[in-house]
Design a protein around this motif. Structure first.
Motif, PDB file in Angstrom:
ATOM      1  N   PHE A 103       0.728   6.695  -7.018  1.00  0.00           N
ATOM      2  CA  PHE A 103      -0.400   7.595  -7.303  1.00  0.00           C
ATOM      3  C   PHE A 103       0.031   9.057  -7.135  1.00  0.00           C
ATOM      4  O   PHE A 103      -0.239   9.903  -7.987  1.00  0.00           O
ATOM      5  CB  PHE A 103      -1.568   7.243  -6.369  1.00  0.00           C
ATOM      6  N   LEU A 104       0.717   9.354  -6.036  1.00  0.00           N
ATOM      7  CA  LEU A 104       1.173  10.721  -5.772  1.00  0.00           C
ATOM      8  C   LEU A 104       2.204  11.190  -6.800  1.00  0.00           C
ATOM      9  O   LEU A 104       2.228  12.373  -7.162  1.00  0.00           O
ATOM     10  CB  LEU A 104       1.753  10.825  -4.359  1.00  0.00           C
ATOM     11  N   GLU A 105       3.059  10.269  -7.277  1.00  0.00           N
ATOM     12  CA  GLU A 105       4.048  10.642  -8.294  1.00  0.00           C
ATOM     13  C   GLU A 105       3.379  11.142  -9.566  1.00  0.00           C
ATOM     14  O   GLU A 105       3.850  12.093 -10.189  1.00  0.00           O
ATOM     15  CB  GLU A 105       4.949   9.451  -8.624  1.00  0.00           C
ATOM     16  N   SER A 106       2.261  10.507  -9.956  1.00  0.00           N
ATOM     17  CA  SER A 106       1.582  10.961 -11.174  1.00  0.00           C
ATOM     18  C   SER A 106       0.991  12.356 -10.981  1.00  0.00           C
ATOM     19  O   SER A 106       1.005  13.177 -11.906  1.00  0.00           O
ATOM     20  CB  SER A 106       0.503   9.964 -11.609  1.00  0.00           C
ATOM     21  N   LEU A 107       0.504  12.639  -9.776  1.00  0.00           N
ATOM     22  CA  LEU A 107       0.004  13.990  -9.482  1.00  0.00           C
ATOM     23  C   LEU A 107       1.157  14.997  -9.511  1.00  0.00           C
ATOM     24  O   LEU A 107       1.019  16.102 -10.047  1.00  0.00           O
ATOM     25  CB  LEU A 107      -0.679  14.023  -8.116  1.00  0.00           C
ATOM     26  N   TYR A 108       2.290  14.601  -8.948  1.00  0.00           N
ATOM     27  CA  TYR A 108       3.459  15.471  -8.921  1.00  0.00           C
ATOM     28  C   TYR A 108       3.934  15.806 -10.331  1.00  0.00           C
ATOM     29  O   TYR A 108       4.219  16.971 -10.648  1.00  0.00           O
ATOM     30  CB  TYR A 108       4.589  14.808  -8.120  1.00  0.00           C
TER      31      TYR A 108
ATOM     32  N   GLY B 100       9.316   5.444  -6.794  1.00  0.00           N
ATOM     33  CA  GLY B 100      10.093   4.677  -7.741  1.00  0.00           C
ATOM     34  C   GLY B 100       9.956   3.166  -7.676  1.00  0.00           C
ATOM     35  O   GLY B 100      10.645   2.467  -8.402  1.00  0.00           O
ATOM     36  N   ARG B 101       9.091   2.668  -6.838  1.00  0.00           N
ATOM     37  CA  ARG B 101       8.903   1.211  -6.780  1.00  0.00           C
ATOM     38  C   ARG B 101       7.903   0.781  -7.838  1.00  0.00           C
ATOM     39  O   ARG B 101       6.878   1.439  -8.024  1.00  0.00           O
ATOM     40  CB  ARG B 101       8.363   0.783  -5.414  1.00  0.00           C
ATOM     41  N   PRO B 102       8.160  -0.336  -8.512  1.00  0.00           N
ATOM     42  CA  PRO B 102       7.164  -0.833  -9.468  1.00  0.00           C
ATOM     43  C   PRO B 102       5.936  -1.335  -8.714  1.00  0.00           C
ATOM     44  O   PRO B 102       6.050  -2.037  -7.718  1.00  0.00           O
ATOM     45  CB  PRO B 102       7.882  -1.978 -10.185  1.00  0.00           C
ATOM     46  N   VAL B 103       4.791  -0.920  -9.171  1.00  0.00           N
ATOM     47  CA  VAL B 103       3.528  -1.281  -8.518  1.00  0.00           C
ATOM     48  C   VAL B 103       2.586  -1.840  -9.567  1.00  0.00           C
ATOM     49  O   VAL B 103       2.421  -1.247 -10.639  1.00  0.00           O
ATOM     50  CB  VAL B 103       2.889  -0.031  -7.863  1.00  0.00           C
ATOM     51  N   PRO B 104       1.937  -2.989  -9.293  1.00  0.00           N
ATOM     52  CA  PRO B 104       0.949  -3.486 -10.256  1.00  0.00           C
ATOM     53  C   PRO B 104      -0.228  -2.531 -10.331  1.00  0.00           C
ATOM     54  O   PRO B 104      -0.581  -1.900  -9.337  1.00  0.00           O
ATOM     55  CB  PRO B 104       0.529  -4.836  -9.666  1.00  0.00           C
ATOM     56  N   HIS B 105      -0.778  -2.396 -11.514  1.00  0.00           N
ATOM     57  CA  HIS B 105      -1.919  -1.490 -11.680  1.00  0.00           C
ATOM     58  C   HIS B 105      -3.097  -1.945 -10.840  1.00  0.00           C
ATOM     59  O   HIS B 105      -3.389  -3.136 -10.753  1.00  0.00           O
ATOM     60  CB  HIS B 105      -2.323  -1.409 -13.153  1.00  0.00           C
ATOM     61  N   ILE B 106      -3.771  -0.990 -10.229  1.00  0.00           N
ATOM     62  CA  ILE B 106      -4.947  -1.261  -9.401  1.00  0.00           C
ATOM     63  C   ILE B 106      -6.155  -1.338 -10.323  1.00  0.00           C
ATOM     64  O   ILE B 106      -6.384  -0.411 -11.110  1.00  0.00           O
ATOM     65  CB  ILE B 106      -5.124  -0.146  -8.355  1.00  0.00           C
ATOM     66  N   PRO B 107      -6.958  -2.402 -10.255  1.00  0.00           N
ATOM     67  CA  PRO B 107      -8.138  -2.492 -11.118  1.00  0.00           C
ATOM     68  C   PRO B 107      -9.142  -1.378 -10.796  1.00  0.00           C
ATOM     69  O   PRO B 107      -9.371  -1.054  -9.628  1.00  0.00           O
ATOM     70  CB  PRO B 107      -8.742  -3.862 -10.788  1.00  0.00           C
ATOM     71  N   LEU B 108      -9.712  -0.808 -11.835  1.00  0.00           N
ATOM     72  CA  LEU B 108     -10.698   0.264 -11.696  1.00  0.00           C
ATOM     73  C   LEU B 108     -11.823  -0.009 -12.684  1.00  0.00           C
ATOM     74  O   LEU B 108     -11.573  -0.158 -13.884  1.00  0.00           O
ATOM     75  CB  LEU B 108     -10.052   1.619 -11.996  1.00  0.00           C
TER      76      LEU B 108
ATOM     77  N   PRO C 243       0.791  -1.239   0.000  1.00  0.00           N
ATOM     78  CA  PRO C 243       0.000   0.000   0.000  1.00  0.00           C
ATOM     79  C   PRO C 243       0.822   1.289   0.000  1.00  0.00           C
ATOM     80  O   PRO C 243       0.494   2.207  -0.749  1.00  0.00           O
ATOM     81  CB  PRO C 243      -0.863  -0.126   1.258  1.00  0.00           C
ATOM     82  N   PRO C 244       1.915   1.415   0.785  1.00  0.00           N
ATOM     83  CA  PRO C 244       2.691   2.664   0.728  1.00  0.00           C
ATOM     84  C   PRO C 244       3.284   2.926  -0.664  1.00  0.00           C
ATOM     85  O   PRO C 244       3.317   4.067  -1.127  1.00  0.00           O
ATOM     86  CB  PRO C 244       3.797   2.458   1.764  1.00  0.00           C
ATOM     87  N   ALA C 245       3.723   1.870  -1.341  1.00  0.00           N
ATOM     88  CA  ALA C 245       4.255   2.050  -2.697  1.00  0.00           C
ATOM     89  C   ALA C 245       3.138   2.413  -3.665  1.00  0.00           C
ATOM     90  O   ALA C 245       3.333   3.215  -4.581  1.00  0.00           O
ATOM     91  CB  ALA C 245       4.964   0.785  -3.156  1.00  0.00           C
ATOM     92  N   ALA C 246       1.942   1.836  -3.468  1.00  0.00           N
ATOM     93  CA  ALA C 246       0.811   2.130  -4.355  1.00  0.00           C
ATOM     94  C   ALA C 246       0.387   3.585  -4.245  1.00  0.00           C
ATOM     95  O   ALA C 246       0.172   4.258  -5.256  1.00  0.00           O
ATOM     96  CB  ALA C 246      -0.356   1.198  -4.042  1.00  0.00           C
TER      97      ALA C 246
END
Length: 196
Positions: free
Chosen positions: A59-64, A83-91, A52-55
Motif C-alpha cells: 500500500f505504501l509503495e503505491s503512495l510512494y 517488493g513482496r507479492p501480496v494478494p489484492h485486498i477485497p474492497l 500484514p506487514p507486506a500488505a
C-alpha cells in the motif's frame, strides 16, 4: 487515521501526504511498535491478509510511486517490507464510492482545481485492492456510528457524529444574538460579533 482506498493518483496533495504519514503509522501499529491505534478499524483489512506487514508495505509503495511522479520527496527507506507479492485486498464498491464522494467534498473546500481530476473519471481503487460488489465496509467509522445510533435510541443518537447538519440550516452566531429569547452572556466572542 484515514488510509484512502482510492488510487493515489486521485488524491489531492493534502490527502496524499496525510495518507503517507498515516500509512507509516499503520505500518508501526501492524508491526507491534506502538501502544496506540492497535484496534483501529481501518487496519482490519490489512490484518486479514496472510502477511500484514507486506500488505501495508505494498500500500505504501503505491503512495510512494505517486509521490515520485508528482516530484515529492517521500523516503522509500521508511517502508519496512517492500517488493513482496501480496494478494489484492477485497474492497466493496460502495466503500470506494463513499470515499470518492467524501474526498470530493474535502477537495471542494481546500483545492477546488483538483475537482477536474476527481470528477473526470469514475473512482478507481489503489493497486493493493480488488473491488468487489457490496456497500460501505463494516470497518468504516460512519458505519460504526450508525450502528450505535440504532442501538441507543433516538435521544442518544442525536449526540453521535453520524452526519453534521448542513451549514445552511445551522444558525449563525450573529443570528442568535438577534433573537430575544436566547440568553446572552458577555464574552469576547460576542463583543467581536457585535462590533463586526
Amino acid at each position: 487515521m484515514r488510509l484512502w482506498s482510492l488510487d493515489p493518483a486521485l488524491l489531492d496533495r493534502a490527502a496524499l501526504i496525510a495518507c503517507w504519514r498515516e500509512g507509516l503509522l499503520a505500518q508501526k501499529v501492524l508491526a507491534g511498535l506502538t501502544k496506540g491505534y492497535t484496534k483501529h478499524p481501518q487496519l482490519e483489512r490489512f490484518r486479514k491478509t496472510p502477511d500484514p506487514p507486506a500488505a501495508i508495505g505494498h500500500f505504501l509503495e503505491s503512495l510512494y510511486l505517486e509521490a515520485v511522479a508528482r516530484g515529492y520527496n517521500f523516503d522509500v527507506a521508511r517502508i519496512t517490507v517492500r517488493g513482496r507479492p501480496v494478494p489484492h485486498i477485497p474492497l466493496h464498491q460502495g466503500q470506494l464510492e463513499y470515499e470518492h464522494d467524501w474526498l470530493v467534498t474535502k477537495v471542494r473546500k481546500r483545492q477546488p482545481d483538483w475537482l477536474d481530476v476527481l470528477e473526470g473519471a469514475p473512482p478507481r481503487a489503489a493497486r493493493s485492492f480488488a473491488v468487489v460488489p457490496g456497500g460501505v465496509e463494516s470497518w468504516e467509522r460512519v458505519q460504526e456510528v450508525a450502528a450505535k445510533k440504532s442501538e441507543k435510541g433516538a435521544s442518544e443518537a442525536k449526540v453521535g457524529r453520524v452526519k453534521a447538519a448542513p451549514a445552511a440550516k445551522r444558525p449563525r452566531p450573529q443570528d442568535l444574538l438577534l433573537q430575544p429569547d436566547v440568553p446572552r452572556r458577555v464574552t469576547r466572542a460576542r463583543v467581536k460579533l457585535e462590533s463586526a
